[in-house]
Design a protein around this motif. Structure first.
Motif, PDB file in Angstrom:
ATOM      1  N   GLU A 675       0.379  -3.263 -10.645  1.00 46.51           N
ATOM      2  CA  GLU A 675       0.685  -1.951 -11.191  1.00 46.51           C
ATOM      3  C   GLU A 675      -0.296  -0.893 -10.717  1.00 46.51           C
ATOM      4  O   GLU A 675       0.024   0.299 -10.692  1.00 46.51           O
ATOM      5  CB  GLU A 675       0.693  -2.011 -12.719  1.00 46.51           C
ATOM      6  CG  GLU A 675       1.815  -2.893 -13.286  1.00 46.51           C
ATOM      7  CD  GLU A 675       1.812  -2.915 -14.798  1.00 46.51           C
ATOM      8  OE1 GLU A 675       0.890  -2.301 -15.395  1.00 46.51           O
ATOM      9  OE2 GLU A 675       2.702  -3.541 -15.381  1.00 46.51           O
ATOM     10  N   GLU A 676      -1.516  -1.314 -10.373  1.00 45.60           N
ATOM     11  CA  GLU A 676      -2.509  -0.364  -9.878  1.00 45.60           C
ATOM     12  C   GLU A 676      -2.341  -0.056  -8.396  1.00 45.60           C
ATOM     13  O   GLU A 676      -2.927   0.893  -7.889  1.00 45.60           O
ATOM     14  CB  GLU A 676      -3.922  -0.904 -10.127  1.00 45.60           C
ATOM     15  CG  GLU A 676      -4.290  -1.015 -11.601  1.00 45.60           C
ATOM     16  CD  GLU A 676      -5.711  -1.506 -11.780  1.00 45.60           C
ATOM     17  OE1 GLU A 676      -6.299  -1.967 -10.770  1.00 45.60           O
ATOM     18  OE2 GLU A 676      -6.236  -1.431 -12.894  1.00 45.60           O
ATOM     19  N   ILE A 677      -1.561  -0.884  -7.699  1.00 50.00           N
ATOM     20  CA  ILE A 677      -1.418  -0.733  -6.249  1.00 50.00           C
ATOM     21  C   ILE A 677      -0.162   0.054  -5.879  1.00 50.00           C
ATOM     22  O   ILE A 677      -0.183   0.923  -5.007  1.00 50.00           O
ATOM     23  CB  ILE A 677      -1.383  -2.123  -5.578  1.00 50.00           C
ATOM     24  CG1 ILE A 677      -2.700  -2.862  -5.831  1.00 50.00           C
ATOM     25  CG2 ILE A 677      -1.132  -1.991  -4.079  1.00 50.00           C
ATOM     26  CD1 ILE A 677      -2.704  -4.275  -5.306  1.00 50.00           C
ATOM     27  N   VAL A 678       0.947  -0.223  -6.583  1.00 51.86           N
ATOM     28  CA  VAL A 678       2.233   0.360  -6.197  1.00 51.86           C
ATOM     29  C   VAL A 678       2.223   1.874  -6.394  1.00 51.86           C
ATOM     30  O   VAL A 678       1.624   2.401  -7.337  1.00 51.86           O
ATOM     31  CB  VAL A 678       3.365  -0.290  -7.014  1.00 51.86           C
ATOM     32  CG1 VAL A 678       4.691   0.412  -6.755  1.00 51.86           C
ATOM     33  CG2 VAL A 678       3.482  -1.761  -6.653  1.00 51.86           C
ATOM     34  N   ASP A 679       2.892   2.579  -5.493  1.00 54.65           N
ATOM     35  CA  ASP A 679       2.998   4.033  -5.520  1.00 54.65           C
ATOM     36  C   ASP A 679       3.431   4.518  -6.902  1.00 54.65           C
ATOM     37  O   ASP A 679       4.509   4.171  -7.390  1.00 54.65           O
ATOM     38  CB  ASP A 679       4.026   4.466  -4.468  1.00 54.65           C
ATOM     39  CG  ASP A 679       4.101   5.977  -4.294  1.00 54.65           C
ATOM     40  OD1 ASP A 679       3.479   6.696  -5.091  1.00 54.65           O
ATOM     41  OD2 ASP A 679       4.784   6.421  -3.351  1.00 54.65           O
ATOM     42  N   PRO A 680       2.597   5.338  -7.577  1.00 57.67           N
ATOM     43  CA  PRO A 680       2.943   5.802  -8.934  1.00 57.67           C
ATOM     44  C   PRO A 680       4.181   6.684  -8.967  1.00 57.67           C
ATOM     45  O   PRO A 680       4.775   6.871 -10.026  1.00 57.67           O
ATOM     46  CB  PRO A 680       1.690   6.584  -9.365  1.00 57.67           C
ATOM     47  CG  PRO A 680       0.993   6.945  -8.091  1.00 57.67           C
ATOM     48  CD  PRO A 680       1.275   5.827  -7.148  1.00 57.67           C
TER      49      PRO A 680
END
Length: 725
Positions: A675-680
């Motif tokens: 969740e911290e890596i994927v494009d927000p």
């Protein structure tokens, strides 16, 4: 055949099992020119390996613990043997000639619609010709597009089965004998059986895909036609007014001995000659149903690029059909064809039979003189001879003067770049004035990069095109010819298609198909790409690069893979573009290619460029990995962030940090929160498994050591494997 397009010499070459457990072919200089593929993480002890030639004809490399490591059945050349499977990852490629076993012009493969097809991929154009392309639906040929397994296999009894519902029975079906399915150099797919003859054994044809050899595309090349009869077989001939281009290779076809200038009065300078029963398939400017001959003729006259038109009566349409042609390919002289070709020729200074029927396809140059004319000729022989000698003498002097004058003027005014290109490529050649008009004076910019600016334009035939005008400062002959000829050799749904070029004075332009959704770089900043589109773009781009590296007849390194060079069509399907920095490799250069200068874009370049290491296809793999990371994270390797805010703002989650921590490890499961890596910008709406798979593949691609990176074919397999599961 290993390394068929650059075979090793006969002395000093060696086939061996290396210490890392691979079967290697080295030349007399000790350089590896071919090696078996194993998984990047697999290390096998050579002493546990055994190379065995089986009775089926399969050459197998076995490991005492891991089983089959490699087998020749997975890499067919131009032939399938019984029990050998043709799959979605394998193809048959014909040999070039009877004595030249290098890659030829014909290919058998499973197309993207899951149908087994034959493709002509020649020096000029590419086109599918089996099943019959005039059948709009493969189902009309008994094929099915709804089985994605993509497999075909032959058995010893003479039965071939394919997943697209193709079934083949040999004429001697049921007899157990040696058999082979071969894609021959003439483009026909044939099934052979080994039969006993009076003087030994011989291969006999027991089935063939194409009954009329003239329907095979590329047989005779452009501006020529194919004729066939059982007595004399197949023959190629130039249309009258044309001459053969290369007497050693008919695939280059014929070139015109006349010229019709392309200007405002071009329609008044040309006329048409009717060729009865001549059929030329494809390359239509447009399709006009239920029109008169005069209307069809006027349409062609108004288009400068029109070389003639096909005029055919079809009862289904209740009238005549008109097909103006911008190229004359795949010509056939077929007495049963109820249609004519109207060839465009100069109105003045061109001698031609008004009507050329099937029976008149060959010139008859021995016209018989009447008795009256012959008698007059005999009475005036002496006088005519005297006049003839005098005239020839004067003509010789005049010709010598004109030849020297012509040579002087051509050497002074010739454009070496344009002339060199004409020898190397066969695209439509545009005048600079045409493209200036098409772009309305080069006003609508749709892209930049690769040494030029790209404009949107409308061609004379109403096709929307992307027209790339190359910079004078950066564009020399070598770069221009590299881009044009590289793309000209390629044919893949995930590669950009080029339509033509302009080489006029200092002007260098390329004409491409127009992509409605622009570049991936633009879409990454517009928040239009959901997770599914991003995943599909990653798969399609990988397929295009895999084709460049391993499937096309030449090996091509792109050398500048980045989002700006990945274009998206109306359905967001990707096409790799901009081959201005590409490198066309000979097959023997695969592991030791050399480059005169560093190529690529900062942030996407592999470490080999910086540390002066050997440049291979793995540089594209690295750049692809960076692009995938950019799509997943929404962050650019050049320092910009495509989307703002969200959890992705943490410093340890920067793209540079991700790359430095990758080094071949599956960090997605150990060190990072997905969740911290994927494009927000995706707002948490994505398939976690798909994103993890993309991260896993990308991290392998950006490994520091090129040997730890997968090939693009392996990347496709990893991504497609998830689809199957």
């Amino acid at each position: 055949m290993a390394n068929r397009d650059d075979p090793v010499d006969g002395t000093g070459s060696q086939l061996s099992i290396s210490k890392d457990g691979k079967l290697r072919l080295t030349n007399s200089a000790g350089i590896t020119v071919w090696a078996t593929r194993t998984a990047p993480s697999t290390t096998l002890e050579s002493w546990k390996l055994q190379l065995q030639l089986q009775n089926t004809g399969n050459l197998v490399l076995n490991h005492s613990q891991n089983g089959v490591v490699w087998q020749s059945f997975d890499s067919p050349t131009d032939t399938l043997l019984p029990q050998q499977m043709l799959t979605r990852t394998s193809t048959l490629v014909s040999k070039l000639s009877k004595v030249d076993y290098s890659s030829g012009y014909y290919k058998l493969f499973f197309d993207n619609d899951n149908v087994l097809r034959l493709l002509y991929q020649g020096p000029v154009v590419s086109s599918l010709y089996w099943p019959d392309p005039e059948l709009s639906d493969p189902g009309l040929a008994g094929r099915s597009m709804y089985n994605s397994s993509r497999a075909a296999v032959l058995n010893e009894l003479g039965y071939l089965w394919s997943s697209d519902h193709l079934e083949i029975l040999a004429t001697d079906f049921g007899v157990k004998t040696h058999r082979r399915l071969t894609l021959d150099r003439d483009g026909n797919l044939r099934l052979y059986s080994l039969e006993a003859m009076n003087e030994g054994w011989d291969w006999v044809v027991t089935w063939q895909a194409v009954s009329d050899p003239c329907t095979i595309h590329g047989i005779c090349g452009p501006n020529s036609f194919c004729s066939y009869d059982h007595a004399s077989g197949r023959r190629c001939s130039c249309l009258q007014g044309f001459k053969i281009k290369d007497p050693t290779d008919w695939s280059f076809g014929c070139e015109a001995e006349f010229n019709i200038p392309c200007n405002q009065s071009h329609g008044k300078l040309s006329s048409f000659v009717q060729l009865s029963h001549f059929h030329f398939y494809g390359y239509d400017l447009e399709f006009l149903p239920n029109v008169t001959l005069q209307h069809c003729e006027n349409k062609c006259l108004r288009a400068c690029s029109c070389k003639g038109f096909q005029f055919v009566f079809k009862a289904d349409y209740g009238g005549y059909l008109c097909y103006p042609k911008y190229e004359l390919y795949n010509g056939q002289l077929t007495p049963n064809f109820e249609g004519d070709l109207y060839l465009r020729v100069p109105k003045a200074g061109f001698v031609y039979n008004k009507t050329l029927d099937a029976a008149e396809s060959l010139l008859n140059c021995t016209a018989e003189l009447s008795r009256k004319v012959r008698g007059t000729y005999e009475n005036k022989t002496v006088k005519l001879l005297l006049w003839f000698v005098t005239a020839v003498g004067g003509l010789e002097v005049t010709c010598i003067f004109l030849v020297f004058l012509s040579l002087f003027m051509s050497s002074k005014n010739s454009d070496p770049v344009a002339e060199g290109h004409l020898l190397m490529s066969r695209f439509k050649r545009f005048k600079f004035s045409e493209l200036k008009k098409a772009t309305r004076g080069f006003v609508e910019v749709i892209g930049r990069g690769g040494g030029g600016v790209v404009y949107k334009g409308m061609l004379p035939d109403k096709r929307v095109a992307a027209i790339k005008r190359l910079d004078e400062a950066h564009q020399g002959e070598a770069e221009f010819l590299t881009e044009v000829n590289t793309i000209g050799r390629l044919n893949h749904m995930n590669l950009i298609d080029i339509w033509g070029f302009c080489a006029e004075g200092k002007h260098r332009l390329l004409v491409y198909e127009y992509m409605e959704n622009g570049s991936l770089a633009e879409k990454l900043t517009s928040n239009e790409l959901d997770w599914k589109k991003r995943f599909d773009i990653a798969v399609g781009t990988a397929k295009g690069l895999a084709y460049l590296h391993e499937e096309c007849l030449e090996w091509v390194l792109h050398c500048d893979v980045k989002p700006h060079n990945i274009l998206l069509d109306f359905n967001f399907q990707p096409k790799v573009a901009d081959f201005g920095l590409s490198k066309l490799l000979n097959r023997g250069e695969r592991d030791h290619s050399s480059f005169s200068k560093m190529r690529g874009t900062r942030g996407y370049m592999a470490p080999e460029w910086v540390y002066n290491r050997p440049i291979t296809s793995k540089v594209d793999v690295y750049s692809y990995g960076i692009v995938v990371l950019e799509m997943v994270t929404g962050k650019s390797p050049t320092g910009t962030q495509h989307s703002s805010g969200g959890r992705g703002a943490k410093e340890h989650n920067s793209l540079d940090t991700l790359v430095r921590h990758a080094d071949g490890r599956e960090a997605s499961r150990e060190s990072w929160n997905i969740e911290e890596i994927v494009d927000p910008s995706m707002g948490g709406r994505y398939d976690s498994a798909k994103m993890e798979l993309l991260l896993k593949v990308a991290w392998q691609c950006v490994a520091e050591d090129k040997d730890d990176r997968p090939t693009m074919t392996q990347v496709v397999e990893m991504l497609r494997c998830d689809e199957v599961n």
